[in-house]
Design an enzyme around this catalytic site. Structure first.
Site, PDB file in Angstrom:
ATOM      1  CB  CYS A 153      21.247  17.854  41.095  1.00  0.00           C
ATOM      2  SG  CYS A 153      22.896  18.184  40.787  1.00  0.00           S
ATOM      3  CB  CYS A 211      23.889  21.496  42.768  1.00  0.00           C
ATOM      4  SG  CYS A 211      24.514  21.632  41.162  1.00  0.00           S
ATOM      5  CB  CYS A 226      23.473  22.143  37.605  1.00  0.00           C
ATOM      6  SG  CYS A 226      22.985  20.478  37.635  1.00  0.00           S
ATOM      7  CD  GLU A 269      20.174  20.305  28.818  1.00  0.00           C
ATOM      8  OE1 GLU A 269      20.042  20.109  27.492  1.00  0.00           O
ATOM      9  OE2 GLU A 269      19.519  20.407  29.822  1.00  0.00           O
ATOM     10  CD  GLU A 273      21.085  24.372  40.838  1.00  0.00           C
ATOM     11  OE1 GLU A 273      21.317  23.940  39.625  1.00  0.00           O
ATOM     12  OE2 GLU A 273      20.143  23.770  41.464  1.00  0.00           O
ATOM     13  CG  ASN A 310      19.960  24.496  32.336  1.00  0.00           C
ATOM     14  OD1 ASN A 310      19.683  25.583  32.317  1.00  0.00           O
ATOM     15  ND2 ASN A 310      19.324  23.427  32.043  1.00  0.00           N
TER      16      ASN A 310
HETATM   17  N1  THU Z   1      19.322  21.173  36.344  1.00  0.00           N
HETATM   18  C1  THU Z   1      20.022  22.253  36.917  1.00  0.00           C
HETATM   19  O1  THU Z   1      20.519  23.013  36.144  1.00  0.00           O
HETATM   20  N2  THU Z   1      19.649  22.376  38.129  1.00  0.00           N
HETATM   21  C2  THU Z   1      18.991  21.635  38.877  1.00  0.00           C
HETATM   22  O2  THU Z   1      19.143  21.876  40.162  1.00  0.00           O
HETATM   23  C3  THU Z   1      18.609  20.426  38.372  1.00  0.00           C
HETATM   24  C4  THU Z   1      18.887  20.055  37.064  1.00  0.00           C
HETATM   25  C5  THU Z   1      19.505  20.947  34.695  1.00  0.00           C
HETATM   26  C6  THU Z   1      20.657  19.881  34.362  1.00  0.00           C
HETATM   27  C7  THU Z   1      19.859  19.708  32.817  1.00  0.00           C
HETATM   28  O3  THU Z   1      20.466  20.702  32.223  1.00  0.00           O
HETATM   29  C8  THU Z   1      18.538  19.856  33.113  1.00  0.00           C
HETATM   30  O4  THU Z   1      18.100  20.619  34.147  1.00  0.00           O
HETATM   31  C9  THU Z   1      17.731  18.560  32.952  1.00  0.00           C
HETATM   32  O5  THU Z   1      18.151  17.709  34.333  1.00  0.00           O
END
Ligand code: THU
Length: 141
Positions: free
Chosen positions: A90, A93, A56, A47, A58, A45
């Site tokens: 999520c 994704c 994300c 941000e 994925e 991920n």
């Molecule tokens: N996140 C992912 O990378 N993948 C997921 O399946 C769930 C959420 C990340 C997004 C964000 O950077 C952090 O997790 C918190 O939501």
């Protein structure tokens, strides 16, 4: 990787989680995609201070893989080492994965090796009525 070794794929996802750029949520996520040609492509991920721009793990793996010329995947593993219980992909994704993976493709996710969920993309993303359209687009440019 000859057969689909989900445990091995999960370890690759765990390693990728260490590259997460997650200064806001402090929630690291790593993903490992197994491409049809047997290669593993990882993502984490990423941000942003404008939170909605966060990508994300994925989707970061999918974008990386497609930009390397890989468009078809056999399995994905997702590692969330900062959670006590398994956190699945999520909704966004799930849909993006469905563009390049069959519903039968295994998905493994969890915070640790001992406590994880093994399922399929079809379970996570059922009634994928536009899948055939996605397959057509994935084959073409
Ligand atoms: N996140 C992912 O990378 N993948 C997921 O399946 C769930 C959420 C990340 C997004 C964000 O950077 C952090 O997790 C918190 O939501």
């Amino acid at each position: 990787m000859k057969e689909i070794d989900l445990e091995e794929l999960f370890l690759e996802a765990r390693k990728a989680a260490d590259f997460a750029y997650a200064p806001y949520s402090k929630f690291r996520v790593g993903a490992a995609l197994l491409a049809d040609d047997g290669t593993v492509i990882t993502g984490c991920n990423v941000e942003n201070r404008s939170f909605g721009l966060t990508i994300c793990a994925e989707r970061s793996a999918v974008v990386k893989a497609v930009s390397l010329g890989k468009r078809s995947f056999k399995a994905i593993a997702v590692s969330t080492p900062d959670s006590n219980s398994p956190v699945g992909p999520c909704g966004a994704c799930r849909q993006v994965l469905s563009e390049f993976m069959d519903g039968t493709a295994p998905v493994i996710f969890g915070g640790s090796e001992s406590e994880n969920v093994k399922t399929t993309l079809g379970i996570l993303y059922p009634f994928d009525s536009l899948h055939e359209l996605g397959t057509v687009s994935a084959g073409a440019n």
